[in-house]
Design a protein around this motif. Structure first.
Motif, PDB file in Angstrom:
ATOM      1  N   MET A   1      -0.875 -11.045   5.564  1.00  0.00           N
ATOM      2  CA  MET A   1      -1.358 -11.670   4.201  1.00  0.00           C
ATOM      3  C   MET A   1      -0.844 -12.252   2.975  1.00  0.00           C
ATOM      4  N   THR A   2      -1.667 -12.648   2.928  1.00  0.00           N
ATOM      5  CA  THR A   2      -1.209 -14.040   1.867  1.00  0.00           C
ATOM      6  C   THR A   2       0.001 -13.732   0.563  1.00  0.00           C
ATOM      7  N   PRO A   3       1.136 -13.797   0.684  1.00  0.00           N
ATOM      8  CA  PRO A   3       2.266 -14.234  -0.515  1.00  0.00           C
ATOM      9  C   PRO A   3       1.300 -14.577  -2.099  1.00  0.00           C
ATOM     10  N   MET A   4       2.045 -14.165  -2.981  1.00  0.00           N
ATOM     11  CA  MET A   4       1.540 -14.977  -3.958  1.00  0.00           C
ATOM     12  C   MET A   4       2.310 -16.075  -4.531  1.00  0.00           C
ATOM     13  N   LYS A   5       2.029 -16.717  -5.426  1.00  0.00           N
ATOM     14  CA  LYS A   5       3.003 -17.835  -5.944  1.00  0.00           C
ATOM     15  C   LYS A   5       4.769 -17.538  -5.486  1.00  0.00           C
ATOM     16  N   ASN A   6       4.768 -16.451  -6.196  1.00  0.00           N
ATOM     17  CA  ASN A   6       6.546 -15.982  -6.460  1.00  0.00           C
ATOM     18  C   ASN A   6       6.985 -15.060  -5.616  1.00  0.00           C
ATOM     19  N   GLY A   7       6.086 -14.898  -4.454  1.00  0.00           N
ATOM     20  CA  GLY A   7       6.479 -14.519  -2.494  1.00  0.00           C
ATOM     21  C   GLY A   7       6.866 -12.631  -3.329  1.00  0.00           C
ATOM     22  N   LEU A   8       6.397 -12.448  -4.100  1.00  0.00           N
ATOM     23  CA  LEU A   8       6.671 -10.909  -4.170  1.00  0.00           C
ATOM     24  C   LEU A   8       6.116 -10.152  -4.480  1.00  0.00           C
ATOM     25  N   VAL A   9       4.466 -10.131  -3.888  1.00  0.00           N
ATOM     26  CA  VAL A   9       3.436  -9.406  -4.193  1.00  0.00           C
ATOM     27  C   VAL A   9       2.922 -10.487  -2.873  1.00  0.00           C
ATOM     28  N   ARG A  10       2.532  -9.052  -1.858  1.00  0.00           N
ATOM     29  CA  ARG A  10       1.421 -10.250  -0.982  1.00  0.00           C
ATOM     30  C   ARG A  10      -0.152  -9.335  -1.093  1.00  0.00           C
ATOM     31  N   TYR A  11      -1.322 -10.527  -1.159  1.00  0.00           N
ATOM     32  CA  TYR A  11      -2.425  -9.591  -0.801  1.00  0.00           C
ATOM     33  C   TYR A  11      -2.960 -10.008   0.254  1.00  0.00           C
ATOM     34  N   ALA A  12      -4.340  -9.462   0.538  1.00  0.00           N
ATOM     35  CA  ALA A  12      -5.188  -9.451   1.239  1.00  0.00           C
ATOM     36  C   ALA A  12      -6.512  -8.687   1.367  1.00  0.00           C
ATOM     37  N   ARG A  13      -8.135  -9.396   1.645  1.00  0.00           N
ATOM     38  CA  ARG A  13      -8.627  -8.652   1.759  1.00  0.00           C
ATOM     39  C   ARG A  13      -9.209  -8.321   2.827  1.00  0.00           C
ATOM     40  N   ASP A  14      -9.683  -6.388   3.722  1.00  0.00           N
ATOM     41  CA  ASP A  14      -9.991  -6.565   4.891  1.00  0.00           C
ATOM     42  C   ASP A  14     -11.626  -6.433   5.069  1.00  0.00           C
ATOM     43  N   GLU A  15     -12.002  -6.740   6.078  1.00  0.00           N
ATOM     44  CA  GLU A  15     -14.127  -6.738   6.359  1.00  0.00           C
ATOM     45  C   GLU A  15     -14.341  -5.945   6.148  1.00  0.00           C
ATOM     46  N   HIS A  16     -13.858  -4.676   5.553  1.00  0.00           N
ATOM     47  CA  HIS A  16     -14.696  -3.418   5.288  1.00  0.00           C
ATOM     48  C   HIS A  16     -14.756  -3.526   3.496  1.00  0.00           C
ATOM     49  N   GLY A  17     -13.924  -4.429   3.166  1.00  0.00           N
ATOM     50  CA  GLY A  17     -13.907  -4.146   1.488  1.00  0.00           C
ATOM     51  C   GLY A  17     -12.773  -3.852   0.931  1.00  0.00           C
ATOM     52  N   VAL A  18     -11.377  -3.398   1.326  1.00  0.00           N
ATOM     53  CA  VAL A  18     -10.080  -2.905   0.324  1.00  0.00           C
ATOM     54  C   VAL A  18      -9.231  -4.270   0.592  1.00  0.00           C
ATOM     55  N   ALA A  19      -9.012  -4.445  -0.426  1.00  0.00           N
ATOM     56  CA  ALA A  19      -8.099  -5.574  -1.423  1.00  0.00           C
ATOM     57  C   ALA A  19      -6.912  -4.821  -0.914  1.00  0.00           C
ATOM     58  N   ARG A  20      -5.994  -4.980  -0.036  1.00  0.00           N
ATOM     59  CA  ARG A  20      -4.428  -4.704  -0.238  1.00  0.00           C
ATOM     60  C   ARG A  20      -4.064  -5.151  -0.901  1.00  0.00           C
ATOM     61  N   ILE A  21      -3.234  -4.766  -1.974  1.00  0.00           N
ATOM     62  CA  ILE A  21      -1.755  -5.385  -2.734  1.00  0.00           C
ATOM     63  C   ILE A  21       0.082  -5.239  -1.952  1.00  0.00           C
ATOM     64  N   GLU A  22       0.586  -5.841  -1.559  1.00  0.00           N
ATOM     65  CA  GLU A  22       1.936  -5.293  -1.689  1.00  0.00           C
ATOM     66  C   GLU A  22       3.207  -5.391  -1.973  1.00  0.00           C
ATOM     67  N   LEU A  23       3.832  -4.933  -2.357  1.00  0.00           N
ATOM     68  CA  LEU A  23       5.115  -5.229  -2.561  1.00  0.00           C
ATOM     69  C   LEU A  23       5.810  -5.459  -1.724  1.00  0.00           C
ATOM     70  N   THR A  24       6.880  -6.583  -2.069  1.00  0.00           N
ATOM     71  CA  THR A  24       7.423  -7.268  -0.895  1.00  0.00           C
ATOM     72  C   THR A  24       9.053  -7.969  -1.378  1.00  0.00           C
ATOM     73  N   ASN A  25      10.059  -7.148  -2.201  1.00  0.00           N
ATOM     74  CA  ASN A  25      10.568  -7.789  -2.756  1.00  0.00           C
ATOM     75  C   ASN A  25      11.912  -6.291  -2.228  1.00  0.00           C
ATOM     76  N   PRO A  26      12.007  -6.271  -0.714  1.00  0.00           N
ATOM     77  CA  PRO A  26      12.897  -5.720  -0.048  1.00  0.00           C
ATOM     78  C   PRO A  26      14.923  -6.055  -1.151  1.00  0.00           C
ATOM     79  N   PRO A  27      15.662  -4.550  -0.736  1.00  0.00           N
ATOM     80  CA  PRO A  27      15.295  -3.550  -0.515  1.00  0.00           C
ATOM     81  C   PRO A  27      14.543  -2.098  -1.161  1.00  0.00           C
ATOM     82  N   ALA A  28      14.464  -2.581  -2.375  1.00  0.00           N
ATOM     83  CA  ALA A  28      13.861  -1.729  -3.300  1.00  0.00           C
ATOM     84  C   ALA A  28      12.336  -1.768  -3.790  1.00  0.00           C
TER      85      ALA A  28
END
Length: 276
Positions: free
Chosen positions: A1-28
């Motif tokens: 997955m590709t991090p956005m500008k500040n590295g706190l959200v990641r983004y990727a789209r799979d071959e089926h057409g699902v765009a996954r947006i992941e919150l990435t600021n551990p621990p919470a």
């Protein structure tokens, strides 16, 4: 997955057409102004991506060190309270305004948004989840609720408005004034969560569920227009809502998917949709 500008959200789209947006600021996965900027950018990325048909929101877990016990997982713990303690009152207002605009952007995007909740989903985290169209949760991994009353404030990024629309005014007031945290099975009975699945393989199941709304399985344009008719039409008088419904239906009548769907029905075969 590709991090956005500040590295706190990641983004990727799979071959089926699902765009996954992941919150990435551990621990919470608590959100700050910088995370909201990343989330906003990721939503726009998915909106303009013509090969993205469905958006799946997830929260990254932080693996424990070797030999350590499992950590408590969070989908999102809401706003960064330490940050709110440092900034000015004016900044707090602008922060809430920006959060409102970001979550509205999810609702205004004509693509289905699914929140896959694994871990606690509280405060602003639940407000993000409520701005999704559908919510699925991993059984036994956490609780959800809007406990802001314990801080002397109210749920200020859409919670008072979206919760009341989901569960009714009396139940929403009860949950927010008591600051109640509930498990996901209870949330499902209240209509806050659509499906509760076991935690083993949860993300894979959520991805598979999201793919079920993508071509060739479903006409994703129709799915997106159904979402827009409901999200916008629910705030209109019936006559205006029906007018919106007719306009969206006309757009679909002009689509390749509608032609395919009608032809497949008349020819007694399974349709193959292209999302066009």
């Amino acid at each position: 997955m590709t991090p956005m500008k500040n590295g706190l959200v990641r983004y990727a789209r799979d071959e089926h057409g699902v765009a996954r947006i992941e919150l990435t600021n551990p621990p919470a996965n608590a959100y700050s102004y910088e995370m909201l900027r990343d989330l906003d950018d990721a939503i726009l990325e998915a909106r303009f991506d013509e090969k993205a048909h469905v958006i799946l929101l997830t929260g990254a877990g932080e693996p424990p060190p070797p030999g350590a016990p499992p950590r408590t997982r969070f989908f999102c713990a809401g706003a960064d309270i330490a940050m709110l303690g440092r900034v000015t009152t004016r900044f707090k207002y602008m922060f809430c305004l920006h959060a409102n605009e970001t979550m509205l952007r999810l609702e205004h995007t004509p693509k289905l948004v699914i929140a896959a909740i694994e871990g606690h989903c509280v405060g602003g985290g639940m407000e993000i989840a409520m701005s999704a169209d559908l919510r699925v949760a991993a059984r036994g991994t956490g609780k959800m609720g809007l406990p802001e009353v314990a801080l002397g404030v109210l749920p200020g990024t859409g919670g008072t408005q979206r919760l009341s629309r989901l569960v009714g005014k009396a139940r929403a007031i009860e949950l927010m004034t008591e600051g109640t945290l509930i498990d996901f099975d209870r949330a499902q009975t209240l209509g806050l969560v659509n499906h509760v699945w076991e935690k083993d393989g949860f993300v894979d199941r959520a991805l598979e569920y999201a793919r079920g709304f993508c071509p060739p399985n479903k006409a994703s344009l129709a799915v997106g227009h159904i979402k827009r008719a409901v999200q916008t039409g629910a705030e209109m008088a019936l006559e205006q809502g029906l007018a919106l419904e007719r306009e969206l239906q006309q757009r679909l009548f002009e689509s390749d998917d509608a032609r395919e769907g009608i032809a497949a029905y008349n020819e007694k075969r399974k349709p193959t949709f292209a999302g066009e």
